[in-house]
Write an enzyme that holds these catalytic residues in place. Structure first.
Site, PDB file in Angstrom:
ATOM      1  N   ASP A   1       0.863  -1.183   0.000  1.00 31.78           N
ATOM      2  CA  ASP A   1       0.000   0.000   0.000  1.00 31.78           C
ATOM      3  C   ASP A   1       0.901   1.236   0.000  1.00 31.78           C
ATOM      4  O   ASP A   1       1.797   1.342  -0.833  1.00 31.78           O
ATOM      5  CB  ASP A   1      -0.964  -0.059   1.193  1.00 31.78           C
TER       6      ASP A   1
ATOM      7  N   HIS B   1      -6.831  -6.464  -1.380  1.00 29.30           N
ATOM      8  CA  HIS B   1      -5.799  -5.461  -1.140  1.00 29.30           C
ATOM      9  C   HIS B   1      -4.819  -5.855  -0.040  1.00 29.30           C
ATOM     10  O   HIS B   1      -3.660  -5.448  -0.062  1.00 29.30           O
ATOM     11  CB  HIS B   1      -6.457  -4.130  -0.782  1.00 29.30           C
TER      12      HIS B   1
END
Length: 316
Positions: free
Chosen positions: A100, A295
């Site tokens: 991320d 994610h």
């Protein structure tokens, strides 16, 4: 596995570190809204394989210092923290891994200091060289005025919403951006009028990959720190673009690995950057897409991520 904790002084701030194992150093940089704990599965695998895994709480997170000024969270500060960490621990070089927001830190650490960071692995976010148009100007030209990064810009707006109930915020964020939701509940980064929380869904049950005790550790951290430190990273996106002007179009030249979940919503807007990686990171060794993961790929599919990461490390 023994996890050792300590706080060091680096780049003018106090950094909290979690460490495991001994051997060549692998530096693990988490993203938003996470903490060192996001790498718990990788730390165990790396230590068992003969590496020294170091997972800091990044600037503004967890037990690490959170400067008050928004402008103290630029990419140059964040890369500087990782350089300072190696200096404080007298580590001559390391492989840097980021997920991320930690991925841009890792990519740019490898770009700016390849002498210290001799290889890079990035999860979810591909390398994107500095372009001729700022990221927010590109969004405006595309008509994406409700993109979540723009909603995060006004100081206090996101904090008020996310901090009202950290347990709800984190529970719904981890679920909605994972690979678990049905297609109708996949996350849309172009937010409704009510903001970020309105884009998220309540999980029908605790995800198998995020048991309640592990979620509780995140919740306790954010009840103590709030979300402002992490949000300030977003508030430097335009400033980062300006500061990186000397590196327009620059390539990452050290050996690289990219991993992502097949259901990661980031791939929806970063797909072209993933396709360009052989050109923008010409020493790319592999692009690994983990089927079914979202994610939070290193937490959702730790075995697949660990296998890919260890294979990359062993091949250096």
């Amino acid at each position: 596995m023994e996890i050792r904790h300590r706080t060091i002084a680096a780049n003018g701030i106090r950094l909290h570190l979690a460490e495991a194992g001994e051997g060549p150093t692998v530096l693990l940089c988490h993203g938003f809204p996470e903490a060192w704990h996001s790498w718990r599965h990788q730390m165990a695998a790396l230590a068992a394989a003969g590496y020294r895994a170091i997972a800091p709480d990044m600037r503004g997170y967890g037990g690490t210092e959170a400067p008050a000024a928004v402008e103290d969270y630029t990419l140059l500060h964040l890369v500087g923290d990782m350089v300072g960490l190696l200096g404080a621990l007298e580590i001559p070089r390391a492989v840097i891994v980021g997920h991320d927001w930690g991925a841009p830190v890792a990519w740019n650490a490898a770009l700016l200091r390849p002498d210290l960071f001799h290889a890079v692995a990035a999860l979810s976010v591909p390398y994107a060289p500095r372009g001729p148009v700022s990221p927010f100007e590109a969004l405006r030209r595309a008509g994406r005025r409700n993109f979540y990064q723009l909603w995060f810009q006004p100081a206090g707006q996101a904090e008020a919403q996310l901090e009202a109930d950290p347990a709800l915020t984190l529970r719904r964020t981890f679920y909605t951006l994972s690979g678990d939701p049905p297609e109708a509940q996949r996350w849309n980064p172009d937010l409704p009028e009510d903001g970020f929380l309105a884009s998220l869904h309540e999980p029908p049950a605790p995800p198998a990959w995020m048991p309640p005790a592990e979620l509780a550790q995140y919740v306790e951290t954010y009840r103590h720190t709030g979300f402002r430190g992490g949000l300030n990273w977003y508030r430097n996106i335009e400033r980062n673009w300006a500061l990186m002007a000397p590196f327009l179009g620059a390539k990452v030249t050290v050996p690289a690995l990219f991993l992502a979940g097949s259901r990661d919503p980031v791939l929806g807007w970063a797909g072209k950057a993933v396709e360009a990686l052989p050109r923008t990171a010409p020493a790319l060794r592999d692009r690994v897409i983990v089927e079914g993961a979202g994610h939070w790929v290193q937490q959702e599919a730790p075995e697949a991520v660990n296998a890919a990461l260890l294979g990359f490390l062993h091949g250096l």
